[in-house]
Design an enzyme around this catalytic site. Structure first.
Site, PDB file in Angstrom:
ATOM      1  N   SER A 242     -25.523   8.377  25.920  1.00 59.45           N
ATOM      2  CA  SER A 242     -25.519   8.374  27.384  1.00 59.45           C
ATOM      3  C   SER A 242     -26.792   7.864  28.038  1.00 59.45           C
ATOM      4  O   SER A 242     -26.726   7.180  29.066  1.00 59.45           O
ATOM      5  CB  SER A 242     -25.201   9.781  27.908  1.00 59.45           C
ATOM      6  OG  SER A 242     -26.098  10.741  27.384  1.00 59.45           O
TER       7      SER A 242
ATOM      8  N   ASP B 270     -28.393  17.716  36.148  1.00 64.55           N
ATOM      9  CA  ASP B 270     -27.688  18.308  35.007  1.00 64.55           C
ATOM     10  C   ASP B 270     -28.648  18.735  33.903  1.00 64.55           C
ATOM     11  O   ASP B 270     -28.256  19.388  32.947  1.00 64.55           O
ATOM     12  CB  ASP B 270     -26.640  17.345  34.451  1.00 64.55           C
ATOM     13  CG  ASP B 270     -27.237  16.075  33.841  1.00 64.55           C
ATOM     14  OD1 ASP B 270     -28.453  16.030  33.600  1.00 64.55           O
ATOM     15  OD2 ASP B 270     -26.471  15.133  33.596  1.00 64.55           O
TER      16      ASP B 270
ATOM     17  N   HIS C  32     -29.974  14.546  31.276  1.00 62.38           N
ATOM     18  CA  HIS C  32     -30.097  13.090  31.286  1.00 62.38           C
ATOM     19  C   HIS C  32     -31.316  12.675  32.103  1.00 62.38           C
ATOM     20  O   HIS C  32     -31.624  13.276  33.136  1.00 62.38           O
ATOM     21  CB  HIS C  32     -28.840  12.439  31.867  1.00 62.38           C
ATOM     22  CG  HIS C  32     -27.610  12.667  31.047  1.00 62.38           C
ATOM     23  ND1 HIS C  32     -26.617  13.551  31.417  1.00 62.38           N
ATOM     24  CD2 HIS C  32     -27.230  12.129  29.866  1.00 62.38           C
ATOM     25  CE1 HIS C  32     -25.665  13.548  30.492  1.00 62.38           C
ATOM     26  NE2 HIS C  32     -26.017  12.699  29.542  1.00 62.38           N
TER      27      HIS C  32
END
Length: 288
Positions: A35, A260, A263
């Site tokens: 990601s 979050d 990330h």
């Protein structure tokens, strides 16, 4: 006039008015991993609780005729954020390291960089065994797609210059995966190089700084994966490394992260891209 402005001006003069799928880049770079390479910069939950990219384009993510992207249909087009939107299709994509990398290549190498081609292949949440040539996961065809996209990228005369690999956070969440990470990464690199001959394929790794926040039973094998990545960079020829732990972020306060907390934000990812470019140019600038 700076090298970056001169390079962009020349690209715009040559390709800007008539940029089409027939245009192909001179120097091609493969963006792979999970990601943080796919890009989550600017991705946060909206009012309805769904992940949504805010659409903010930093200066080093601005499009230019000098930077092309191989889309999911394996055709070249002007690169625009999110670079990975049609590759990592099950996730919300945002700013990635890719454009920061390409802009830095243009800034430092100038006109001799020509048109830079980016080949996004990253898939969020993946573990390295899903990228293996002989994976036992029946649903993982990532290796095949990676090889096919690399081969498609340089069929019109461009040259693949390097593979940029930012992955391992998910492996650090599972003890067995972390223990086997070194051998798996070595095997992946060797298989790719054998299947892509006679291409010369330098690899630049991003040494991870965080582990998947969905870690099994809170397991943290971050140090195991980091040690594995360092070992591979020392033991396998033409493998370089940058350490994301040294990027402009604070692990204690999570400054530099999305909300979050798992990330990196746009600023950190673009910095990672610039560091990847500097690492490439420090070793291989004579190839451009």
């Amino acid at each position: 006039m700076s090298l970056l402005k001169l390079s962009i001006m020349l690209c715009a003069m040559l390709f800007g008015p008539s940029l089409s799928r027939a245009v192909s880049p001179n120097n091609i770079f493969i963006l792979s991993g999970q990601s943080n390479m796919a890009g989550r910069g600017g991705v946060e939950k909206n009012a309805t609780g769904n992940l949504h990219w805010d659409g903010v384009i930093p200066p080093d993510s601005e499009p230019t005729p000098c930077i092309l992207r191989l889309n999911a249909a394996r055709q070249w087009e002007e690169a625009r954020e999110p670079l990975n939107f049609d590759i990592d299709v099950k996730k919300e994509n945002g700013i990635s390291p890719g454009m920061g990398f390409a802009h830095e290549i243009l800034r430092k190498a100038g006109p001799r960089a020509g048109v830079v081609g980016l080949v996004p292949t990253a898939i969020g949440g993946t573990v390295i065994r899903q990228w293996m040539k002989n994976t036992t996961d029946p649903n993982a065809t990532y290796y095949q797609h990676l090889v096919e996209r690399i081969k498609a990228s340089d069929k019109d005369g461009g040259v693949v210059r390097a593979l940029l690999w930012f992955q391992g956070e998910s492996d650090a969440a599972v003890k067995d995966y972390a223990i086997n990470y070194k051998d798996n990464l070595k095997t992946l690199i060797n298989d790719l190089r054998n299947d892509l001959k006679p291409r010369f394929l330098p690899v630049i790794l991003v040494k991870i700084a965080i582990y998947d926040f969905f870690a099994v039973n809170g397991t943290d094998n971050l140090s195991t994966v980091r040690a594995a990545q360092e070992a591979v960079s020392n033991e396998v020829p033409d493998v370089s490394i940058i350490d994301s732990w040294k990027l402009p972020m604070n692990l204690t306060t999570r400054e530099g992260f999305n909300l979050d907390r798992g990330h990196f934000n746009s600023t950190v990812l673009l910095t990672a891209g610039r560091w990847l470019a500097d690492t490439y140019l420090s070793r291989y600038s004579q190839l451009l």
